[in-house]
Write an enzyme that holds these catalytic residues in place. Structure first.
Site, mmCIF file in Angstrom:
data_model
loop_
_atom_site.group_PDB
_atom_site.id
_atom_site.type_symbol
_atom_site.label_atom_id
_atom_site.label_comp_id
_atom_site.label_asym_id
_atom_site.label_seq_id
_atom_site.Cartn_x
_atom_site.Cartn_y
_atom_site.Cartn_z
ATOM 1 N N LYS A 1 -20.430 -41.720 2.567
ATOM 2 C CA LYS A 1 -19.152 -41.014 2.495
ATOM 3 C C LYS A 1 -18.892 -40.623 1.046
ATOM 4 O O LYS A 1 -18.794 -41.468 0.170
ATOM 5 C CB LYS A 1 -18.009 -41.892 3.013
ATOM 6 C CG LYS A 1 -16.643 -41.191 2.990
ATOM 7 C CD LYS A 1 -15.558 -42.101 3.520
ATOM 8 C CE LYS A 1 -14.195 -41.428 3.490
ATOM 9 N NZ LYS A 1 -13.126 -42.299 4.013
ATOM 10 N N LYS B 1 -20.634 -38.099 5.725
ATOM 11 C CA LYS B 1 -19.343 -37.406 5.647
ATOM 12 C C LYS B 1 -19.126 -36.895 4.221
ATOM 13 O O LYS B 1 -19.307 -37.663 3.274
ATOM 14 C CB LYS B 1 -18.221 -38.377 6.041
ATOM 15 C CG LYS B 1 -16.820 -37.766 6.032
ATOM 16 C CD LYS B 1 -15.759 -38.815 6.331
ATOM 17 C CE LYS B 1 -14.370 -38.195 6.291
ATOM 18 N NZ LYS B 1 -13.300 -39.198 6.509
#
Length: 338
Positions: free
Chosen positions: A205, A260
């Site tokens: 992320k 992400k």
């Protein structure tokens, strides 16, 4: 992938032959998007009969639990496998330690219990992170200088994850990026008998600028102010670090891993899938969704074509599943264009 370069040249080799007509293109197509690939992220808030538009995300709303049931029913009818919950917490329930995250009577556990009662066949995924619950908007507990403390944060995350599992959640998704949190969560779940609760780790992320509309939706943008999350989310410049992060989460017990954001990080997605062969997911984040929606609303792009092309790109890059705000629209499009 095996590399094979035959010693055949034009005119004997004509790649366009396999593009000549629709049936041949379908026959040799390498990637495909299915409704089975979708996880639909939704925003929830307290109250009744609430359906509040998120201004920076056209077509996206915050729902009270009772209004969310209609959304869940539509997902079931369309065949979308999983609903993902993100809470917008009232300001008075936020504190520096994010303690509301572990409240067994909080918004998320009550909503999970309601969904599992009404639609037991629908998978429910919940976010494990403190930013919706902290008065400062960070994903963890901070010291006097604003630095997020790892171990104290992980302790609250453990309680939050157990709280969600006790409510009946199927997939727990830690998005905080604290070191060691997957092991800590797996341990407390197993110790309390939740051996079948899956963990989808937000493993790679990045500290991305594409999260802005999401922070508006959960109400953390104003709390965060001019601060950032660069001390725990990954540097967008780094590729090899993502592989190390994913490897660590797998060793600690993650059942699924995630990259992400999505489209700006397709190279990372491909490398993660190739390196580990794990169930690998990608999040088409709020900023990606908002850009495509805005361009389509202005007539600059064809909405349905770019929606489906963007989803196909994730599958081509190796994603087994996609968290996307387009899930319902894409499922309807596929149903109408069988």
């Amino acid at each position: 992938m095996t590399k094979f370069l035959p010693d055949v040249h034009f005119p004997h080799s004509r790649p366009r032959r396999n593009r000549r007509d629709d049936f041949t293109r379908r026959l040799v197509r390498e990637s495909a998007v299915s409704v089975d690939d979708f996880i639909y992220p939704v925003f929830i808030q307290e109250g009744k009969n609430v359906r509040e538009a998120v201004g920076s995300m056209p077509g996206v709303y915050r729902y009270s639990p009772d209004q969310l049931l209609a959304v869940a029913e539509e997902c079931v009818k369309l065949g979308i496998p999983v609903l993902s919950l993100f809470p917008s917490i009232e300001a008075e329930k936020k504190c520096p330690q994010g303690l509301e995250a572990a409240n067994p009577d909080g918004l998320v556990p009550r909503t999970v219990a309601l969904l599992k009662k009404e639609f037991p066949e629908l998978g429910v995924l919940t976010d494990v992170a403190l930013d919706p619950y902290t008065s400062h908007g960070q994903d963890g507990i901070i010291d006097d200088e604003g630095y997020v403390l790892n171990e104290p944060t992980v302790e609250v995350l453990r309680k939050q994850a157990l709280n969600q599992a006790q409510a009946g959640v199927d997939i727990i998704a830690p998005s905080d990026m604290m070191d060691g949190r997957i092991s800590a969560i797996r341990t407390i779940l197993d110790q309390n008998g939740f051996i079948d609760a899956r963990i989808m780790a937000y493993s790679a992320k990045y500290a991305s600028a594409f999260y802005g509309p999401f922070r508006d939706a959960v109400g953390s943008a104003s709390n965060l102010g001019k601060s950032d999350k660069a001390s725990y989310q990954m540097d967008p410049a780094n590729r090899l670090e993502a592989i190390r992060e994913v490897a660590a989460d797998i060793r600690e017990g993650a059942d699924m891993v995630m990259v992400k954001p999505g489209m700006p990080y397709l190279d990372i997605l491909r490398e993660v899938k190739d390196a580990f062969g794990m169930p690998t997911f990608v999040y088409q984040v709020s900023g990606e969704y908002a850009m495509l929606k805005a361009a389509a609303q202005n007539g600059w792009l064809d909405h349905d074509k770019v929606m489906m092309e963007s989803l196909l790109a994730f599958k081509r890059a190796g994603a087994d599943g996609i968290l996307t705000y387009f899930a319902i629209e894409a499922a309807k499009w596929m149903q109408a264009n069988k």
